[in-house]
Design a protein around this motif. Structure first.
Motif, PDB file in Angstrom:
ATOM      1  N   GLY A   1       0.812  -1.213   0.000  1.00 24.01           N
ATOM      2  CA  GLY A   1       0.000   0.000   0.000  1.00 24.01           C
ATOM      3  C   GLY A   1       0.837   1.251   0.000  1.00 24.01           C
ATOM      4  N   THR A   2       2.020   1.181   0.632  1.00 25.36           N
ATOM      5  CA  THR A   2       2.909   2.338   0.655  1.00 25.36           C
ATOM      6  C   THR A   2       3.416   2.654  -0.744  1.00 25.36           C
ATOM      7  N   ILE A   3       3.645   1.644  -1.554  1.00 20.46           N
ATOM      8  CA  ILE A   3       4.109   1.873  -2.929  1.00 20.46           C
ATOM      9  C   ILE A   3       3.050   2.626  -3.724  1.00 20.46           C
ATOM     10  N   ASP A   4       1.793   2.223  -3.585  1.00 21.39           N
ATOM     11  CA  ASP A   4       0.715   2.927  -4.296  1.00 21.39           C
ATOM     12  C   ASP A   4       0.606   4.386  -3.843  1.00 21.39           C
ATOM     13  N   GLU A   5       0.742   4.622  -2.562  1.00 26.73           N
ATOM     14  CA  GLU A   5       0.671   5.994  -2.053  1.00 26.73           C
ATOM     15  C   GLU A   5       1.833   6.832  -2.569  1.00 26.73           C
ATOM     16  N   ALA A   6       3.006   6.203  -2.658  1.00 31.38           N
ATOM     17  CA  ALA A   6       4.167   6.945  -3.147  1.00 31.38           C
ATOM     18  C   ALA A   6       3.987   7.328  -4.608  1.00 31.38           C
ATOM     19  N   VAL A   7       3.407   6.460  -5.411  1.00 39.41           N
ATOM     20  CA  VAL A   7       3.179   6.772  -6.818  1.00 39.41           C
ATOM     21  C   VAL A   7       2.129   7.878  -6.951  1.00 39.41           C
ATOM     22  N   SER A   8       1.088   7.825  -6.144  1.00 44.95           N
ATOM     23  CA  SER A   8       0.040   8.857  -6.213  1.00 44.95           C
ATOM     24  C   SER A   8       0.559  10.216  -5.774  1.00 44.95           C
ATOM     25  N   ASP A   9       1.400  10.230  -4.741  1.00 45.12           N
ATOM     26  CA  ASP A   9       1.945  11.500  -4.261  1.00 45.12           C
ATOM     27  C   ASP A   9       2.938  12.119  -5.241  1.00 45.12           C
ATOM     28  N   SER A  10       3.574  11.282  -6.038  1.00 41.84           N
ATOM     29  CA  SER A  10       4.553  11.811  -6.988  1.00 41.84           C
ATOM     30  C   SER A  10       3.881  12.537  -8.151  1.00 41.84           C
TER      31      SER A  10
ATOM     32  N   ASP B   1       3.738  -1.741 -10.146  1.00 44.31           N
ATOM     33  CA  ASP B   1       3.207  -3.101 -10.113  1.00 44.31           C
ATOM     34  C   ASP B   1       4.324  -4.133  -9.964  1.00 44.31           C
ATOM     35  N   PHE B   2       5.444  -3.880 -10.643  1.00 42.68           N
ATOM     36  CA  PHE B   2       6.587  -4.799 -10.509  1.00 42.68           C
ATOM     37  C   PHE B   2       7.115  -4.800  -9.077  1.00 42.68           C
ATOM     38  N   GLY B   3       7.211  -3.630  -8.473  1.00 46.50           N
ATOM     39  CA  GLY B   3       7.671  -3.540  -7.081  1.00 46.50           C
ATOM     40  C   GLY B   3       6.716  -4.240  -6.126  1.00 46.50           C
ATOM     41  N   LYS B   4       5.420  -4.048  -6.340  1.00 49.56           N
ATOM     42  CA  LYS B   4       4.452  -4.723  -5.474  1.00 49.56           C
ATOM     43  C   LYS B   4       4.499  -6.246  -5.656  1.00 49.56           C
ATOM     44  N   GLY B   5       4.769  -6.681  -6.877  1.00 53.30           N
ATOM     45  CA  GLY B   5       4.885  -8.129  -7.095  1.00 53.30           C
ATOM     46  C   GLY B   5       6.051  -8.728  -6.326  1.00 53.30           C
ATOM     47  N   ILE B   6       7.187  -8.015  -6.322  1.00 55.28           N
ATOM     48  CA  ILE B   6       8.354  -8.499  -5.576  1.00 55.28           C
ATOM     49  C   ILE B   6       8.056  -8.533  -4.088  1.00 55.28           C
ATOM     50  N   VAL B   7       7.431  -7.463  -3.593  1.00 48.90           N
ATOM     51  CA  VAL B   7       7.114  -7.408  -2.162  1.00 48.90           C
ATOM     52  C   VAL B   7       6.132  -8.512  -1.784  1.00 48.90           C
ATOM     53  N   ALA B   8       5.139  -8.762  -2.631  1.00 48.63           N
ATOM     54  CA  ALA B   8       4.174  -9.827  -2.346  1.00 48.63           C
ATOM     55  C   ALA B   8       4.842 -11.192  -2.341  1.00 48.63           C
ATOM     56  N   PHE B   9       5.772 -11.416  -3.289  1.00 47.89           N
ATOM     57  CA  PHE B   9       6.497 -12.701  -3.319  1.00 47.89           C
ATOM     58  C   PHE B   9       7.301 -12.899  -2.045  1.00 47.89           C
TER      59      PHE B   9
END
Length: 211
Positions: free
Chosen positions: A106-115, A127-135
């Motif tokens: 969720g922090t990754i999504d917030e960082a993209v929205s704030d940018s 999405d790639f970053g979230k995939g790595i974190v989920a794995f």
């Protein structure tokens, strides 16, 4: 000269062909305490142990010196008890790490929205970053579950549990090295798991017979 009544065997003295003693060869009688030539229990014929002879060696207690086997129950060594506690501690750390990893998505999504960058490339990178974190989060939770299973099997598991614990300790040590300095605790616990399980008393515990 008369030698007594020839019909009385007890009255013949000094005659040739004197009768030998009861059950003994002529002119020989065994002394007190001498072997009689009878086979003893567990000894070759004609041999029996006397006083002062070494007896059978003392029976060594099996299973690494711990009371076990028929008539006794083997006690879990202190090293194995420590390993069980370490596995519970590691599983707690891994569950916490998995929860934090999912929260980081969720922090990754917030960082993209704030940018303010909403391009296709930025979203693909997010999405790639979230995939790595989920794995990583799922893998961490799997290792946490494995740690719990091994902790539960420390009491009743066999040699396969010991091998799995050694392999698990190696992976925990490797993971701690990769995540240094935060993983120093996991690395230390992984090394201790390998050492305590691989010791002779730990091997005797996991290889003990079950009745």
């Amino acid at each position: 000269m008369s030698f007594g009544d020839p019909n009385n065997p007890y009255g013949q003295q000094g005659q040739p062909g004197q009768q030998p003693g009861y059950g003994q060869p002529q002119g020989q009688q065994p002394g007190y305490g001498q072997p009689q030539g009878q086979p003893g229990y567990g000894y070759p014929q004609g041999q029996q142990p006397g006083y002062g002879y070494p007896q059978a060696p003392p029976v060594q207690q099996p299973y690494g010196g711990y009371p076990g086997g028929p008539g006794g129950q083997m006690e879990m060594p202190g090293g194995v008890k420590a390993v069980r506690v370490m596995l519970w501690v590691i599983s707690g750390f891994q569950i916490l790490s998995g929860i934090l990893a999912f929260a980081a998505m969720g922090t990754i999504d917030e960082a993209v929205s704030d940018s303010g960058a909403s391009t296709a490339d930025t979203e693909a990178f997010a999405d790639f970053g979230k995939g790595i974190v989920a794995f990583v989060a799922v893998l961490t939770l799997i290792f946490a579950a494995l740690s719990i299973v091994l902790a539960l099997k420390m009491k009743t598991g066999g040699n396969a549990t010991r091998v799995c614990a050694i392999v698990y300790g190696a992976f925990a040590t490797l993971g701690g090295v990769i995540s240094l300095p935060l993983g120093i605790v996991t690395m230390a616990l992984g090394i201790l798991i390998i050492v305590f399980v691989a010791k002779s008393d730990g091997a005797a515990w996991f290889q003990r017979p079950r009745y």
